[in-house]
Design a protein around this motif. Structure first.
Motif, PDB file in Angstrom:
ATOM      1  N   ASP A  63       0.497   2.637   7.714  1.00 57.42           N
ATOM      2  CA  ASP A  63       1.451   2.866   6.663  1.00 57.42           C
ATOM      3  C   ASP A  63       0.854   4.226   6.178  1.00 57.42           C
ATOM      4  O   ASP A  63      -0.412   4.696   6.393  1.00 57.42           O
ATOM      5  CB  ASP A  63       1.170   1.948   5.688  1.00 57.42           C
ATOM      6  CG  ASP A  63      -0.049   1.771   5.289  1.00 57.42           C
ATOM      7  OD1 ASP A  63      -0.785   2.360   4.462  1.00 57.42           O
ATOM      8  OD2 ASP A  63      -0.946   0.489   5.635  1.00 57.42           O
TER       9      ASP A  63
ATOM     10  N   ALA B  27       0.875  -1.309  -0.046  1.00 60.10           N
ATOM     11  CA  ALA B  27      -0.122   0.027  -0.049  1.00 60.10           C
ATOM     12  C   ALA B  27       1.044   1.373   0.050  1.00 60.10           C
ATOM     13  O   ALA B  27       0.368   2.288  -0.447  1.00 60.10           O
ATOM     14  CB  ALA B  27      -0.921  -0.095   1.068  1.00 60.10           C
ATOM     15  N   CYS B  28       2.119   1.038   0.308  1.00 63.73           N
ATOM     16  CA  CYS B  28       3.084   2.383   0.694  1.00 63.73           C
ATOM     17  C   CYS B  28       3.213   2.994  -0.994  1.00 63.73           C
ATOM     18  O   CYS B  28       3.380   2.285  -1.901  1.00 63.73           O
ATOM     19  CB  CYS B  28       4.348   2.123   1.131  1.00 63.73           C
ATOM     20  SG  CYS B  28       4.285   1.738   2.710  1.00 63.73           S
ATOM     21  N   PRO B  29       3.370   4.216  -0.907  1.00 63.78           N
ATOM     22  CA  PRO B  29       3.731   5.012  -2.264  1.00 63.78           C
ATOM     23  C   PRO B  29       5.209   4.399  -2.663  1.00 63.78           C
ATOM     24  O   PRO B  29       5.946   3.908  -1.898  1.00 63.78           O
ATOM     25  CB  PRO B  29       3.735   6.273  -2.043  1.00 63.78           C
ATOM     26  CG  PRO B  29       3.826   6.374  -0.428  1.00 63.78           C
ATOM     27  CD  PRO B  29       3.407   5.067   0.148  1.00 63.78           C
TER      28      PRO B  29
ATOM     29  N   GLY C 158      -0.087   4.785   3.051  1.00 66.16           N
ATOM     30  CA  GLY C 158      -0.337   4.632   1.506  1.00 66.16           C
ATOM     31  C   GLY C 158      -1.638   5.642   1.412  1.00 66.16           C
ATOM     32  O   GLY C 158      -2.249   6.300   2.041  1.00 66.16           O
ATOM     33  N   LYS C 159      -2.377   5.123   0.164  1.00 67.78           N
ATOM     34  CA  LYS C 159      -3.526   6.004  -0.218  1.00 67.78           C
ATOM     35  C   LYS C 159      -4.840   5.794   0.442  1.00 67.78           C
ATOM     36  O   LYS C 159      -5.850   6.455   0.297  1.00 67.78           O
ATOM     37  CB  LYS C 159      -3.784   5.804  -1.662  1.00 67.78           C
ATOM     38  CG  LYS C 159      -3.926   4.478  -2.281  1.00 67.78           C
ATOM     39  CD  LYS C 159      -4.320   4.151  -3.644  1.00 67.78           C
ATOM     40  CE  LYS C 159      -4.518   2.710  -4.091  1.00 67.78           C
ATOM     41  NZ  LYS C 159      -4.823   2.447  -5.485  1.00 67.78           N
TER      42      LYS C 159
ATOM     43  N   GLY D  24       7.992   6.020   1.320  1.00 73.84           N
ATOM     44  CA  GLY D  24       7.048   4.979   2.253  1.00 73.84           C
ATOM     45  C   GLY D  24       7.434   4.887   3.591  1.00 73.84           C
ATOM     46  O   GLY D  24       8.873   4.738   3.585  1.00 73.84           O
TER      47      GLY D  24
END
Length: 793
Positions: free
Chosen positions: A728, A703-705, A730-731, A709
């Motif tokens: 996390d 899920a992290c960019p 993420g989005k 991240g």
């Protein structure tokens, strides 16, 4: 020839009575019996003649009993064996007709040959009185091989029949099912008992077994097994019988066994009293002789012989004096009286004993016939008691059994038949408060319930119709669940195939690890040199030591490299790196002497390399085990089988093992922040919790960019729970799909990138550990929170 009964006359008379009654009963029902059970008549008749032969032998003191013994008892045993074997083949189902026909021909031929050999050998043997069985039998031993073969022929024939019969019954037992199999098991026990006891009877003939107590057990076990055989037969659906006859059979058996036990005690007591009385007579004669009385007064004794002087002190029977010399070859009996035969006539049988008086050896002889006449009177009384008891049972049967059992059961049976015909207003008269009365009362109550149920039937039909309509609606709702179950079933099949394919290379890797470990490192204890011991101690000193700060770490590494260079070690940089991997940042002063010699330096590097190899083998083995457990978890996701006992586990250690094992395989651009407070302990399964941390951290990584991240993992504890949070940047998870993320097979990834089982497995494991799992998500932040109860809570 006047009867002279002994103890076994009563036993075998009772056995012949019971077998005769059973034969008469089944004979009267012959037309109603199936062909297989008609074969029961011949074994019953054989058993009857066998027990009659035994009864005659024990009831007369005559050499003629030897003819009954050979020409009636032995053929009856052979006929019993052959007929019982045929009955065993036909019992329930004739599954082996060809085997039965061949066996009958062979067994009949063997029985005829055995009987002929036994009869021929009889005429070449002497007829003697057997003191242990207490009647006349043919001589049971001979140096002549053919005579011995004739004696053993019956035993050999019966042994063959026994083995063949039991083999057929066991083969039939394996093929039958249900009630037939259970009935065959009872029949096996009965047949085995009868044939085994018949074979034991031959051992008695051969004088291998001749103790009175054994003969008592033999006879009573025969009657018990005979009753089992009859009752097993009566309980078959194809055999007509009545409750009354079963009760009568049971009563007769109990009566006979009780009288047999009483008779055994009576005769043991009687025999002891006779021995005591003869001992008193012997002591009285000895006392008179020691006091100088040449011709003592006697009460029971017929002979008193001075064996040293070869003369008589008492001779009531005109015993020839020239026969005294023959008596000197006998074995003396000083402690008790034993039965001996002076002539082959009943009057020549005596109780004899020896004693010394005035340094002379004396022989005393008391007639055996006197003892036998007293036993005869007691046995006649027991037989009369048995007959009178049987007569009483038959007379009281209409009062005790018909009135109390048969008639009430008949009324109950009539009521059941009327109910079957549709009469729901029938009622059975209750005439007693016993089990049958309770059964009749329960039948009346059941009829009342059925009547009420009949009136409510239409209403129930209407309710069922409504329920059926509701069920149709529910079926539509459950259709999706059935589709889901089908998907789970398909996954199970795929998982089993995949698990097999993956486990093969995993097993190869694991085997190679074990091969390397076994070939490189011997498990046997070896004697280490002092330098090797010091090298191991140096490595162990830093094993659990924490690393220093990053700034000081680089400085110490340079110093350690310079130290290795000064000691002329090849590739000091690589050696320093390896030492730092094992937390060895400096060499203590007490171990500096290791590096002063070439041998010490080589030993240190060798021991360090061994630790390095062991460490990496352990990492590989742990990874293989983890892969195996992941495959196992996938395969058994929908199955809750037997579980190992839960253990106290450290969440901190489990989390660190996951981070260290997979740190190089996850995305390098993601920063992991691992913070913990304390080391909370929980009760659970280590492999399952490691699977939880692996799945959640792996999802966070995905899920992290692609840049910057960050994953934050924290561990803390409250009073009763351990709390783990994984966050996390993420989005995030859209609100509309957030409730579905724990459903099996639900995934937002591209086709082939995920199975949709990860979070479902995590939730199931946490619930099995009595914990909770929650999720919060918004753009830029997704937080999974897990709580697990502490081990001491």
């Amino acid at each position: 020839m006047v009867p002279s009964l002994n103890l076994y006359s009563f036993f075998y008379f009772g056995l012949s009575l019971v077998s005769g009654i059973a034969y008469v009963y089944f004979r009267s029902k012959k037309e109603e019996l199936t062909p297989s059970f008609r074969g029961l008549l011949i074994p019953l008749l054989s058993l009857f003649f066998w027990s009659i032969a035994w009864s005659i032998c024990n009831s007369f003191l005559s050499p003629l009993t030897a003819y009954v013994f050979v020409f009636l008892k032995n053929p009856a045993i052979l006929l019993l064996g052959v007929s019982t074997s045929d009955l065993a083949f036909r019992f329930q189902k004739d599954l082996f007709p060809k085997w039965r026909e061949v066996s009958q021909k062979i067994q009949t031929g063997i029985a005829i040959i055995a009987g002929a050999l036994n009869a021929i050998g009889f005429f070449q043997r002497r007829i003697l009185f057997d003191p242990k069985m207490e009647f006349y039998v043919p001589e049971q031993s001979s140096p002549n091989l053919w005579i011995r073969l004739s004696i053993l022929s019956i035993a050999i024939a019966l042994c063959f029949i026994l083995i063949n019969t039991l083999t057929s019954l066991f083969m039939k037992y394996k093929r039958l099912e249900g009630v037939q199999k259970k009935a065959t098991a009872g029949f096996i026990i009965a047949i085995f008992g009868i044939l085994a006891l018949a074979f034991a009877d031959i051992l008695v003939d051969l004088n291998y077994v001749s103790k009175p107590t054994y003969l008592f057990i033999l006879t009573n076990l025969t009657i018990i097994i005979m009753t089992i055989l009859v009752l097993v037969s009566l309980n078959q659906e194809t055999v007509p019988s009545s409750v009354g006859f079963k009760i009568m059979t049971f009563n007769l058996t109990i009566l006979y066994l009780i009288l047999s036990i009483v008779a055994n005690f009576l005769f043991n007591r009687f025999r002891i009293d006779i021995q005591n009385e003869m001992s008193r007579e012997k002591h009285n004669i000895k006392t008179q002789l020691e006091l100088g009385n040449v011709y003592p007064f006697v009460y029971l004794t017929d002979l008193v012989i001075d064996m040293q002087a070869n003369n008589f002190r008492i001779n009531k029977i005109s015993f020839p004096q020239n026969n005294i010399q023959n008596l000197k070859n006998r074995i003396p009996s000083y402690e008790e009286f034993k039965v001996e035969t002076f002539t082959n006539l009943p009057t020549g049988i005596y109780w004899t004993s020896d004693f010394y008086a005035k340094n002379h050896h004396f022989l005393i002889a008391i007639p055996y016939l006197e003892y036998r006449y007293k036993v005869h009177q007691t046995v006649v009384w027991l037989i009369i008691t048995l007959l009178f008891s049987i007569f009483t049972i038959f007379m009281l049967y209409p009062v005790l059994h018909k009135t109390s059992i048969v008639y009430p059961l008949t009324r109950l049976l009539s009521g059941i038949r009327r109910m079957q015909s549709g009469d729901l207003f029938v009622s059975v008269e209750v005439t007693s408060k016993d089990e049958i009365g309770e059964l009749s009362k329960s039948f009346n109550d059941m009829i009342s319930i059925v009547r009420e149920a009949r009136f409510q039937l239409e209403q129930k039909i209407e309710e069922r119709t409504v329920s059926l309509n509701n069920t149709i609606l529910e079926l539509r709702d459950t259709q999706e669940q059935l589709l889901h179950a089908e998907r789970m079933s398909t996954l199970g099949k795929i998982a089993a195939s995949v698990a097999h394919e993956i486990n093969n290379p995993l097993a190869a890797i694991k085997g190679s690890i074990q091969f390397i470990r076994d070939s490189q490192f011997s498990e046997e204890k070896e004697i280490l040199s002092s330098l090797e011991v010091q090298a191991d101690q140096l490595i162990a000193t830093f094993k659990n030591q924490k690393r220093s700060e990053v700034t000081s770490r680089f400085k110490r590494k340079r110093e350690l490299t310079q130290f290795f260079k000064s000691k002329q070690i090849q590739d000091p940089v690589s050696l320093a790196d390896t030492c730092f991997d094992f937390h060895i940042e400096t060499i203590p002063n007490e171990y500096l002497h290791l590096f002063d010699t070439e041998e010490g330096r080589e030993i240190f590097q060798a021991r360090l390399n061994e630790h390095v190899v062991r460490f990496h083998l352990g990492i590989i083995e742990t990874a293989v085990e983890r892969a195996s457990k992941i495959v196992f978890a996938l395969k058994h996701h929908s199955y809750s089988g037997p579980r190992e006992t839960q253990k106290v586990l450290s969440i901190k250690e489990g989390m660190e093992s996951v981070l260290s094992m997979y740190s190089k395989s996850w995305k390098p651009h993601v920063e992991i922040d691992w913070v913990y407070e304390g080391d909370p302990l929980v009760l659970g399964h280590a492999d399952e919790l490691i699977q939880v941390w692996t799945n959640l951290i792996y999802n966070s990584f995905q899920a992290c960019p692609s840049e910057n991240g960050r994953i934050q993992i924290s561990l803390r504890q409250s009073q009763t729970n351990a709390i783990v949070q994984i966050e996390d940047n993420g989005k995030g998870i859209p609100p509309e799909i957030l409730p579905k993320i724990f459903e099996p097979f639900f995934t937002t990834k591209e086709l082939g990138m995920g199975t949709g089982l990860g979070l479902s497995i995590v939730q199931k494991i946490i619930e099995n550990h009595k914990g909770t799992l929650s999720v919060e998500s918004q753009p830029g932040k997704t937080l999974f929170s897990i709580t697990l109860p502490l081990a001491n809570s």
